[in-house]
Motif scaffolding. Sequence first.
Motif, mmCIF file in Angstrom:
data_model
loop_
_atom_site.group_PDB
_atom_site.id
_atom_site.type_symbol
_atom_site.label_atom_id
_atom_site.label_comp_id
_atom_site.label_asym_id
_atom_site.label_seq_id
_atom_site.Cartn_x
_atom_site.Cartn_y
_atom_site.Cartn_z
ATOM 1 N N TYR A 106 0.877 -1.172 -0.098
ATOM 2 C CA TYR A 106 -0.061 -0.055 -0.060
ATOM 3 C C TYR A 106 0.868 1.154 -0.080
ATOM 4 C CZ TYR A 106 1.415 0.690 4.991
ATOM 5 O OH TYR A 106 1.967 0.978 6.205
ATOM 6 N N THR A 107 0.217 2.487 -0.261
ATOM 7 C CA THR A 107 0.803 3.715 0.103
ATOM 8 C C THR A 107 -0.141 4.604 0.683
ATOM 9 O OG1 THR A 107 2.030 5.397 -0.921
ATOM 10 C CG2 THR A 107 0.300 4.583 -2.340
ATOM 11 N N ILE A 108 0.380 5.550 1.380
ATOM 12 C CA ILE A 108 -0.388 6.498 2.003
ATOM 13 C C ILE A 108 -0.166 7.830 1.211
ATOM 14 C CG2 ILE A 108 -0.826 8.123 4.000
ATOM 15 C CD1 ILE A 108 0.191 5.567 5.711
ATOM 16 N N GLN A 109 -1.063 8.559 0.599
ATOM 17 C CA GLN A 109 -0.977 9.609 -0.473
ATOM 18 C C GLN A 109 -0.718 10.917 0.382
ATOM 19 O OE1 GLN A 109 -0.834 7.598 -4.331
ATOM 20 N NE2 GLN A 109 -0.439 9.961 -3.676
ATOM 21 N N TYR A 153 -5.757 8.842 3.452
ATOM 22 C CA TYR A 153 -6.116 7.507 2.836
ATOM 23 C C TYR A 153 -5.098 6.912 2.525
ATOM 24 C CZ TYR A 153 -5.870 9.456 -1.941
ATOM 25 O OH TYR A 153 -5.352 9.729 -3.159
ATOM 26 N N TRP A 178 -3.874 3.820 -0.449
ATOM 27 C CA TRP A 178 -4.267 3.036 -1.609
ATOM 28 C C TRP A 178 -3.653 1.746 -1.436
ATOM 29 C CZ3 TRP A 178 -1.305 0.782 -5.325
ATOM 30 C CH2 TRP A 178 -2.181 0.268 -6.733
ATOM 31 N N VAL A 187 -3.168 -2.586 -2.075
ATOM 32 C CA VAL A 187 -3.195 -3.883 -3.035
ATOM 33 C C VAL A 187 -3.671 -5.075 -2.146
ATOM 34 C CG1 VAL A 187 -2.282 -5.261 -4.552
ATOM 35 C CG2 VAL A 187 -1.822 -2.864 -4.561
ATOM 36 N N SER A 208 -7.293 -3.831 -5.982
ATOM 37 C CA SER A 208 -6.567 -2.768 -5.308
ATOM 38 C C SER A 208 -7.765 -1.439 -4.892
ATOM 39 C CB SER A 208 -5.670 -1.867 -6.267
ATOM 40 O OG SER A 208 -6.001 -1.795 -7.538
ATOM 41 N N GLY A 209 -7.696 -0.881 -3.886
ATOM 42 C CA GLY A 209 -8.714 -0.028 -3.818
ATOM 43 C C GLY A 209 -8.282 1.174 -2.722
ATOM 44 N N PHE A 210 -9.138 1.795 -2.110
ATOM 45 C CA PHE A 210 -9.192 3.040 -1.295
ATOM 46 C C PHE A 210 -9.792 2.628 -0.160
ATOM 47 C CE2 PHE A 210 -11.016 6.759 0.142
ATOM 48 C CZ PHE A 210 -10.259 8.021 -0.194
#
Lengths: 385, 112
Positions: free
Chosen positions: B49-52, B65, B67, B69, B79-81
């Motif tokens: 994942y990453t934190i945007q 949030y 994003w 996997v 993948s999602g939010f």
Amino acid sequence: MNKVCVTSVGSTKYGKLKESIVELAVDAASDAIKNSKIEPSDIQYGFISNVFGVADNQVHLAPVIMSSLGLPHVPGLTIESACGSGSVAFREAYANIAAGFYDVILVVGVEKVTHTGTGRSTTLFSYCSDFFYEGGSGASFPGLFASMARAYLTKYKATEEDLAMVAVKNHEHGIFNPKAHVKKKITVEDVMNSPEVASPLKFLDCCPFSDGASAVILCTEDFAKKHGEDYIEVIGSGRGASPAAVQGREDPTTIPSTRAAAQQAYKQANLTPKNIDFAEVHDCFTIAEMIDIEDLGFFDKGSAAMAVREGLTKLNQGEITINPSGGLKSKGHPIGATGIGQVVEVYEQLLGKADQRQVEDAEIGMTHNFGATGASCAVHIFKRV
Amino acid sequence: MTVKNKKVLAYKCKKCGNLQLATTIFCNKCSSQDLETVEVEGKGKIITYTIQNIAPEEYEKFKPYAWVVVKLDIGFNISGFLPGINSPKNLPINARVKIVDYDERGIILSLD
């Protein structure tokens, strides 16, 4: 198949540039033509690599650029493959000459985005992802590579400082490149203290948004021998593909298209990774270079962090010089131009024209350039003649 | 459409049994065209994942949030939010998640 050579190159500086997209392309192309003994009338075809022409109010770039060069009757084709557009266009030009369709082709890569600002550019670049799953769920481009970085750091116990060292190394190289966008020495602390863009990637883990253009002229060996003393030979060319979305890959710490393209190029050139003296690889983010140097076979899977830590990829100091130009990170990343800019660097290196960033005894060089998170990729191997 | 009533729409290959998202038209393992639609549970674990911190323009208003996997229990990835995540401390790899919604932000997940 005909032997294919690169007989001349040209490039603008990379950075925030005031010229229009067409002016940049024409500057690089005329540079390549003037640097050679080729007459404009020798050019039989033009490939233009570009992604965001629309951001500078110009699509259908190929005929516009050919007309601006004073070659309105020479056909052209614009090729888009996200950040890998340049190498993919180069491959098409290579294939056309190898197959005997043409003797001389001009390939120009160009991009002009910085005038749109960081917010708009971030959005535009997210369109290069598999948008339905990625950009459309809030992932930015750095975010996608950040997810690959998170997976890599977790799987191989590498650290964010290891990633930072890739940036430090490429900035050291870029200082010697007069055309580089970001000519500034940085430290691991600078990277670690720079603002987080998409965890775990920080601002200095990311390449800049750049404008710029690069051009190369490809021709048959016969033509090169007759028209110019300065040429290099393309001895391997490979293309690969990956599932477009990161979610479609079994393992987010490797890029299948890189492995496939490299395998083809090595096989054609009859070489192994050990034979490559230097490589220009796709380091849009620090994590990308770590993954690239493993997927290209220079280092074992999971050992890139060690290689970077021990300086094995530094200019003339280790096992193989990676990104002597400064890479996308320091030289800059005008995405349509990048793959062609890598060929410009290999040409200058193999002909001993790279001044302070010259790789000693450079005989075999490689370019590796992919689109998006590696959905498309092309690898080329070149030889000093 | 990939999600309906918190379930994931999938294609099951009648030839090799492979399961994949229903947005891929032929079997991505054996290329068979003989697929049937099935609904699978939207539950699984985070593989990365990453934190945007800097988000695309339209997503700035949705911060913080992640994003993510996700490997679904059924076997393939989506993948999602994932809203509300502001630090990696709050999101270990392998954390369990489930699909709770599907809207303009894509597939919406929550910690399970």
